[in-house]
Design a protein around this motif. Structure first.
Motif, mmCIF file in Angstrom:
data_model
loop_
_atom_site.group_PDB
_atom_site.id
_atom_site.type_symbol
_atom_site.label_atom_id
_atom_site.label_comp_id
_atom_site.label_asym_id
_atom_site.label_seq_id
_atom_site.Cartn_x
_atom_site.Cartn_y
_atom_site.Cartn_z
ATOM 1 N N ARG A 1 -7.582 -2.152 4.937
ATOM 2 C CA ARG A 1 -8.518 -3.277 4.816
ATOM 3 C C ARG A 1 -8.313 -4.021 3.488
ATOM 4 N N MET A 2 -8.073 -3.258 2.448
ATOM 5 C CA MET A 2 -7.844 -3.891 1.145
ATOM 6 C C MET A 2 -6.571 -4.740 1.174
ATOM 7 N N LEU A 3 -5.541 -4.185 1.793
ATOM 8 C CA LEU A 3 -4.271 -4.918 1.862
ATOM 9 C C LEU A 3 -4.469 -6.246 2.589
ATOM 10 N N ASN A 4 -5.338 -6.217 3.581
ATOM 11 C CA ASN A 4 -5.545 -7.421 4.383
ATOM 12 C C ASN A 4 -6.608 -8.355 3.811
ATOM 13 N N ASN A 5 -7.230 -7.911 2.753
ATOM 14 C CA ASN A 5 -8.256 -8.743 2.129
ATOM 15 C C ASN A 5 -7.608 -9.814 1.248
ATOM 16 N N GLU A 6 -8.366 -10.873 0.978
ATOM 17 C CA GLU A 6 -7.809 -11.920 0.109
ATOM 18 C C GLU A 6 -7.968 -11.583 -1.367
ATOM 19 N N ASN A 7 -8.789 -10.600 -1.669
ATOM 20 C CA ASN A 7 -9.012 -10.244 -3.072
ATOM 21 C C ASN A 7 -7.746 -9.623 -3.671
ATOM 22 N N ILE A 8 -7.343 -10.186 -4.779
ATOM 23 C CA ILE A 8 -6.059 -9.784 -5.358
ATOM 24 C C ILE A 8 -6.064 -8.350 -5.859
ATOM 25 N N ASN A 9 -7.166 -7.945 -6.460
ATOM 26 C CA ASN A 9 -7.207 -6.566 -6.954
ATOM 27 C C ASN A 9 -7.160 -5.568 -5.802
ATOM 28 N N TYR A 10 -7.759 -5.934 -4.669
ATOM 29 C CA TYR A 10 -7.650 -5.075 -3.489
ATOM 30 C C TYR A 10 -6.186 -4.986 -3.041
ATOM 31 N N GLN A 11 -5.550 -6.141 -3.008
ATOM 32 C CA GLN A 11 -4.139 -6.145 -2.571
ATOM 33 C C GLN A 11 -3.293 -5.256 -3.479
ATOM 34 N N MET A 12 -3.485 -5.439 -4.786
ATOM 35 C CA MET A 12 -2.686 -4.654 -5.722
ATOM 36 C C MET A 12 -2.984 -3.166 -5.564
ATOM 37 N N TYR A 13 -4.263 -2.845 -5.430
ATOM 38 C CA TYR A 13 -4.633 -1.442 -5.317
ATOM 39 C C TYR A 13 -3.997 -0.826 -4.078
ATOM 40 N N ALA A 14 -4.058 -1.573 -2.979
ATOM 41 C CA ALA A 14 -3.468 -1.056 -1.742
ATOM 42 C C ALA A 14 -1.964 -0.876 -1.914
ATOM 43 N N LEU A 15 -1.310 -1.873 -2.470
ATOM 44 C CA LEU A 15 0.143 -1.783 -2.641
ATOM 45 C C LEU A 15 0.523 -0.583 -3.508
ATOM 46 N N GLU A 16 -0.310 -0.329 -4.507
ATOM 47 C CA GLU A 16 -0.005 0.797 -5.396
ATOM 48 C C GLU A 16 -0.246 2.140 -4.713
ATOM 49 N N ASN A 17 -1.124 2.155 -3.720
ATOM 50 C CA ASN A 17 -1.541 3.450 -3.184
ATOM 51 C C ASN A 17 -1.072 3.783 -1.780
ATOM 52 N N LEU A 18 -0.507 2.819 -1.086
ATOM 53 C CA LEU A 18 0.008 3.123 0.256
ATOM 54 C C LEU A 18 1.234 4.026 0.126
ATOM 55 N N THR A 19 1.419 4.885 1.095
ATOM 56 C CA THR A 19 2.617 5.717 1.072
ATOM 57 C C THR A 19 3.770 4.929 1.688
ATOM 58 N N LYS A 20 4.960 5.483 1.547
ATOM 59 C CA LYS A 20 6.130 4.767 2.042
ATOM 60 C C LYS A 20 6.009 4.500 3.548
ATOM 61 N N ASN A 21 5.531 5.474 4.264
ATOM 62 C CA ASN A 21 5.339 5.274 5.702
ATOM 63 C C ASN A 21 4.364 4.161 5.994
ATOM 64 N N GLN A 22 3.325 4.142 5.179
ATOM 65 C CA GLN A 22 2.307 3.107 5.385
ATOM 66 C C GLN A 22 2.850 1.710 5.061
ATOM 67 N N TYR A 23 3.803 1.629 4.126
ATOM 68 C CA TYR A 23 4.452 0.328 3.891
ATOM 69 C C TYR A 23 5.077 -0.151 5.184
ATOM 70 N N ASP A 24 5.794 0.767 5.801
ATOM 71 C CA ASP A 24 6.521 0.376 7.002
ATOM 72 C C ASP A 24 5.564 -0.119 8.087
ATOM 73 N N THR A 25 4.476 0.622 8.264
ATOM 74 C CA THR A 25 3.517 0.200 9.295
ATOM 75 C C THR A 25 2.894 -1.151 8.959
ATOM 76 N N ASN A 26 2.751 -1.402 7.668
ATOM 77 C CA ASN A 26 2.079 -2.643 7.282
ATOM 78 C C ASN A 26 3.063 -3.713 6.807
ATOM 79 N N PHE A 27 4.286 -3.559 7.254
ATOM 80 C CA PHE A 27 5.350 -4.433 6.767
ATOM 81 C C PHE A 27 5.041 -5.918 6.934
ATOM 82 N N SER A 28 4.463 -6.235 8.091
ATOM 83 C CA SER A 28 4.297 -7.664 8.348
ATOM 84 C C SER A 28 3.311 -8.297 7.364
ATOM 85 N N ARG A 29 2.247 -7.589 7.064
ATOM 86 C CA ARG A 29 1.299 -8.104 6.069
ATOM 87 C C ARG A 29 1.969 -8.189 4.684
#
Ligand SMILES: Cc1cc2nc3c(=O)[nH]c(=O)nc-3n(C[C@H](O)[C@H](O)[C@H](O)COP(=O)(O)OP(=O)(O)OC[C@H]3O[C@@H](n4cnc5c(N)ncnc54)[C@H](O)[C@@H]3O)c2cc1C
Lengths: 372, 597
Positions: free
Chosen positions: A224-252
């Motif tokens: 949800r944070m990754l998909n939010n417009e809030n920049i700190n949420y985006q950064m937090y998600a990017l920092e904390n997603l695992t490699k697998n989760q990157y792949d699943t969320n690649f399009s975002r």
């Protein structure tokens, strides 16, 4: 001096109790256990139809002489945490004149400022007891949004008189301009209210809230944070997603690479590209974004040129006008290291070299001279 | 003598039996008129040059006289550049006047430094030939050199070939002819360099201070006008001789501090001051600097300086770089030294290292007058300033971008700031309230904050500052909060790219160890100033000028002990630390330095 102020405060609280009765209550939003519309001043986006329910947290904010004030959490109908909030009543004192300030503050899941609601019955006031205008509330909102405000690094008395140069510390330096900065950022006539509100919002509670969220962190929350417009949420998600989760969320992620702020983009390319660059089709959206992204990110992206497909390299050779001088240099040195340069690339280079509109065409002229 | 250096006459018998060539270096003109000698970018573009810095008003002609050996018809090229190529008239246009005739060609219109053909003229060797540069705009036209040749062969443009060509023309031997010998050679006369020279001289060292400007102080000078921040630490007595009172940045009162500083440094008989001399090379053997070579920025005259010890206080770490000292540039990854600060995350210290550094600034100011003041249209500045309007510049006017090196691309950075300034001022002028406003001062020197950092035995980090870590050799003390800058455009692309923001960390008093003030691998090299041994975030505190001044004084004293025991800087830490600390303590109270002879 401190003592005196405290004395006045206590007296004032006492008087308040006499005036208002002991339970100082917020008449409107404050008592809300359900939020069905966005706070009046708000930084996050609010989807129509959202309904948030309040629960308690163990956190509280202790305000001098008034006591502890609860920090609540608002959750959506699936119990996912969305927002923290607290109804604050706090004394604001200037030159021995103390009043109570009523305000409902909101924080994001990461403890950043999210917004506030004013109290319709106890509006904020300025020095001469004038009530805040809407524009004043708006200015306060702007101030609270600035987590790096000058109010952070100054004691209140440093803000009202101009400090002497040798004893103060500053950004390279504090200067006349900094005083101007204070004036510009606070509501005129309400420096103390602004100061108190800013320190409440950005005080210790910030870290506590974040820690509280982190303790309940789930994958769903990160997404949800990754998909939010809030920049700190985006950064937090990017920092904390695992490699697998990157792949699943690649399009975002690839979308954020094009549309995010430079800081987010550069984080993506510096930290995640490794896992994408081995698969050319995954890297493609990144290369496609080349003309649209800021210069710093573009430089970082070009560092991956060695893993780019021939088609990508060819395509870049046709877009030299978007590159800076040093980016063109880097690109040319990549070409120089190749065993062969295709005729299409050469054609693009010659076109660029021949253009009299391009200020960097001379670099390609030199390159063609040296490599023909 | 000067004439000889100004004009180099050569017969190129191998090229053409009768060809005659004359190269006139613009910085050596007899009378620069309103043009300024700009030696900031010598390493990149090859030479000091003349810069028509008129802030929008054409400057007075620069002029010189040249004697030719042979009469005839000469082709003329001018080494110049259009500093903002684009869909507008070049901002820095000028013409060349030879004797009474102004040549038609408008110069300053080619992109990238190189030779622009100016035309052909008849020369009579019997008369002195009079040359003038006629500025057309007042917007930083630039002229590096003028080349006359009876043959129509364009001189080379590529930096390498040009250097060789110049050298051949000047018939210069590799090594400068004059050798000067000192106990200590200090290069760069910012606060750090001045303090190092004074401390060394007070302890009886014979010191050379080589500085590429006419006045001392670096960023604190009246030319750049940053005021000195930080505390005096152990060196109050010395630092008060060179610090500033003026306030804020950009204040014209910096002139008074300038006088004090220059007079104080000059009062030491055992400091030989080489003003307007720029070091251009350092030669090392077996990891030890043997010589520093320097060139007079106007005449081109050269000298070689030798000494057992050298101080690099150039800010950009040039001496270390030439001598082969280890150095770093850019931001380390957060894990390298654990410099994480949650609140500011990536902006403070990135997960992955990169080339970002704090940027450079050009300070400027305007004043209100009692009559309307005009300012020209500056279409070439608008792509940078956009609709930003301002009448003064402060520290936030700062520019860095990861693809630009603060050293190699310093001219582009300076020029970007000039566009930002002229464009923003021009926007401000459109507002009726600024009708009487006049652009009063725009520095043409770029004030830098961060570039090369030489590596010492200890790398000073943010954590050293944050924890107030004490060191047995903590000779520099600072209390000022740590701040690191970033460009605001990183957070919001609508912001101008030339405005920065500071992130503050308020910590305890902190210390910098002596081991951060000498090179790890070049045994006789000290460094003081922003090029001392630190991480990117570690520079956030100590880059201010009283702190850098403390570093300078600390190495000056260390050098005197090095000489006393004939040892290298590292050995002061390993073998003479107590004596060194005692010396620092003692000097605080010295009222009249005995060695000031
Ligand atoms: C706009 C701005 C605002 C700032 N605000 C403050 C402030 O308020 N207070 C503060 O204390 N600090 C401030 N700083 C930071 C501070 O000015 C710098 O970090 C500091 O000057 C660095 O000191 P230095 O002695 O290493 O370099 P410098 O001051 O740059 O001195 C080095 C000198 O060496 C000369 N030099 C370089 N190469 C050679 C060579 N090859 N041969 C001969 N000479 C050479 C240069 O011309 C220069 O004058 C500011 C900086 C900027 C740009």
């Amino acid at each position: 001096m401190r003592r005196l102020a405290l004395g006045i405060l206590l007296l004032l609280t006492h008087l308040c109790e006499a005036q208002f009765g002991s339970a100082v209550s917020f008449p409107n939003s404050s008592e809300k256990t359900v939020l069905d519309k966005s706070p009046e001043f708000f930084v996050l986006s609010w989807k129509q139809g959202t309904i948030l329910n309040r629960s308690e947290t163990p956190m509280e904010i202790v305000v001098d002489s008034v006591g502890a004030q609860k920090v609540n959490i608002f959750q959506d109908n699936s119990d996912a945490p969305v927002l923290y909030s607290s109804n604050i009543i706090t004394p604001v004192c200037a030159d021995g004149d103390c009043r109570l300030m009523h305000i409902t503050l909101y924080w994001t899941l990461l403890g950043d400022y999210a917004g506030f609601d004013r109290s319709s019955e106890e509006p904020l006031t300025k020095h001469d007891h004038d009530e805040f205008l809407f524009s004043d509330y708006w200015k306060l909102h702007e101030l609270l949004k600035d987590h790096n405000s000058i109010l952070k690094r100054r004691a209140i008395d440093e803000l009202v008189t101009k400090p002497k140069p040798s004893t103060i510390e500053g950004v390279d330096a504090l200067s006349g301009a900094t005083i101007k900065e204070v004036k510009e950022s606070v509501v005129s006539g309400a420096l103390y209210s602004c100061y108190v509100a800013w320190h409440l919002v950005h005080g210790d509670i910030k870290d506590q809230i974040k820690a509280f969220t982190v303790a309940q962190q789930t994958e769903g929350m990160l997404v949800r944070m990754l998909n939010n417009e809030n920049i700190n949420y985006q950064m937090y998600a990017l920092e904390n997603l695992t490699k697998n989760q990157y792949d699943t969320n690649f399009s975002r992620i690839s979308k954020l690479f094009k549309s995010g702020i430079p800081l987010v983009r550069s984080f993506i390319i510096k930290n995640l590209a490794e896992s994408f660059s081995k698969e050319p089709n995954k890297m493609q959206p990144f290369w496609d974004a080349l003309p649209y992204i800021d210069i710093n990110t573009r430089s970082l992206l070009l560092q991956h040129i060695d893993t780019a497909s021939e088609a990508t390299v060819t395509s870049i050779s046709g877009q030299l006008s978007v590159l800076t001088k040093n980016q063109i240099r880097d690109f040319l040195s990549h070409l120089e290291n190749k065993s062969q340069i295709s005729s299409e690339i050469l054609k693009n280079l010659r076109n660029f070299a021949g253009s009299n509109k391009e200020k960097n065409s001379y670099l390609v002229v030199q390159f063609l001279e040296d490599n023909s | 003598m000067k004439k000889l250096l100004i004009v180099t006459l050569l017969l190129f018998s191998s090229i053409s039996l009768f060809a005659q060539d004359v190269l006139v270096e613009a910085e050596s003109f007899d009378n620069p008129g309103g043009w300024l000698v700009d030696p900031q970018f010598v390493e990149q573009m090859g030479s000091p040059y003349l810069n028509a810095h008129g802030m929008g008003k054409p400057v007075k002609n620069a002029s010189t006289k040249v004697n030719f050996n042979k009469s005839g018809s000469y082709h003329i090229w001018v080494r110049t550049m259009n500093w903002v190529p684009g869909e507008w008239e070049a901002p820095g246009k000028f013409q060349l006047k030879v004797n009474e005739a102004v040549l038609d060609t408008v110069l300053g219109t080619r992109s990238g430094w190189g030779w622009q053909y100016a035309g052909e003229t008849k020369i009579n060797k019997k008369n002195e030939t009079h040359i003038e540069l006629v500025d057309l705009t007042g917007f930083n036209g630039r002229c590096d050199a003028i080349y006359f040749s009876t043959k129509k062969t364009t001189p080379p443009s590529s930096p390498k070939k040009l250097a060789a060509w110049r050298q051949e023309l000047a018939a210069e031997p590799n090594a400068p002819e004059e050798l000067k010998t000192y106990d200590l050679v200090v290069v760069g006369g910012g606060l750090a360099g001045c303090a190092a020279a004074i401390a060394g001289a007070e302890q009886g060292l014979k010191v050379a201070l080589i500085h590429d400007r006419p006045v001392l102080g670096g960023n604190a000078s009246e030319e750049i006008r940053v005021h000195t921040e930080g505390i005096y630490g152990n060196f109050e007595r010395i630092l008060k001789k060179i610090d500033t009172k003026h306030y804020p940045n950009g204040s014209a009162e910096s002139k008074l501090d300038q006088q004090k500083r220059d007079e104080n440094v000059k009062s030491y008989d055992n400091i030989d001051l080489f003003l307007n001399w720029r070091a251009y090379d350092a030669i090392s053997e077996e990891n030890s600097v043997k010589y520093v070579d320097a060139r007079q920025t106007f005449t081109g005259e050269r000298k070689r300086f030798t000494a057992p010890y050298f101080v690099d206080s150039t800010g950009d770490g040039w001496i270390g770089f030439w001598a082969g000292a280890e150095f770093s540039y850019g931001r380390e990854s957060v894990d390298t030294y654990g410099e994480y600060w949650e609140e500011h995350g990536e902006l403070w210290s990135p997960k992955e290292a990169d080339n970002a550094v704090m940027g450079s600034s050009v300070l400027w100011g305007s004043k209100d007058t009692d009559s309307p003041q005009s300012f020209p249209e500056v279409p070439w500045a608008m792509p940078v300033s956009k609709d930003y309007a301002e009448v003064n510049g402060e520290w936030q006017w700062e520019f860095s971008r990861n693809d630009l090196s603060q050293i190699d691309d310093a001219e582009e950075i300076r020029d970007h700031m000039l566009r930002a300034i002229y464009g923003s001022f021009s926007n401000a002028k459109k507002d009726e309230v600024n009708k009487n406003r006049k652009l009063e001062w725009v520095s043409y020197l770029v004030g830098k904050r961060e570039s090369r950092r030489l590596v010492g035995d200890h790398i000073f980090t943010f954590n050293d500052a944050k924890e107030g870590r004490e060191f047995p050799d903590g000779v520099v003390i600072e209390k000022r909060a740590v701040d690191v800058h970033y460009q605001t455009v990183l957070e919001d692309e609508k912001n101008p790219d030339f405005i920065s923001e500071a992130l503050f960390y308020r910590g305890p008093q902190y210390y910098i160890p002596y081991r951060s003030l000498y090179s790890k691998n070049i045994s006789n090299l000290f460094m003081a100033g922003r090029n001392f041994s630190c991480s990117h975030a570690g520079l956030g505190g100590p880059r201010v000028m009283l702190t850098t001044g403390q570093m300078g004084a600390a190495v000056g004293y260390a050098a005197s002990l090095c000489k006393k025991y004939e040892v290298m800087p590292r050995e002061i830490y390993t073998g003479y630390l107590q004596e060194y600390l005692d010396l620092i303590e003692e000097q605080k109270y010295e009222k009249i330095p005995t060695s000031k002879k």
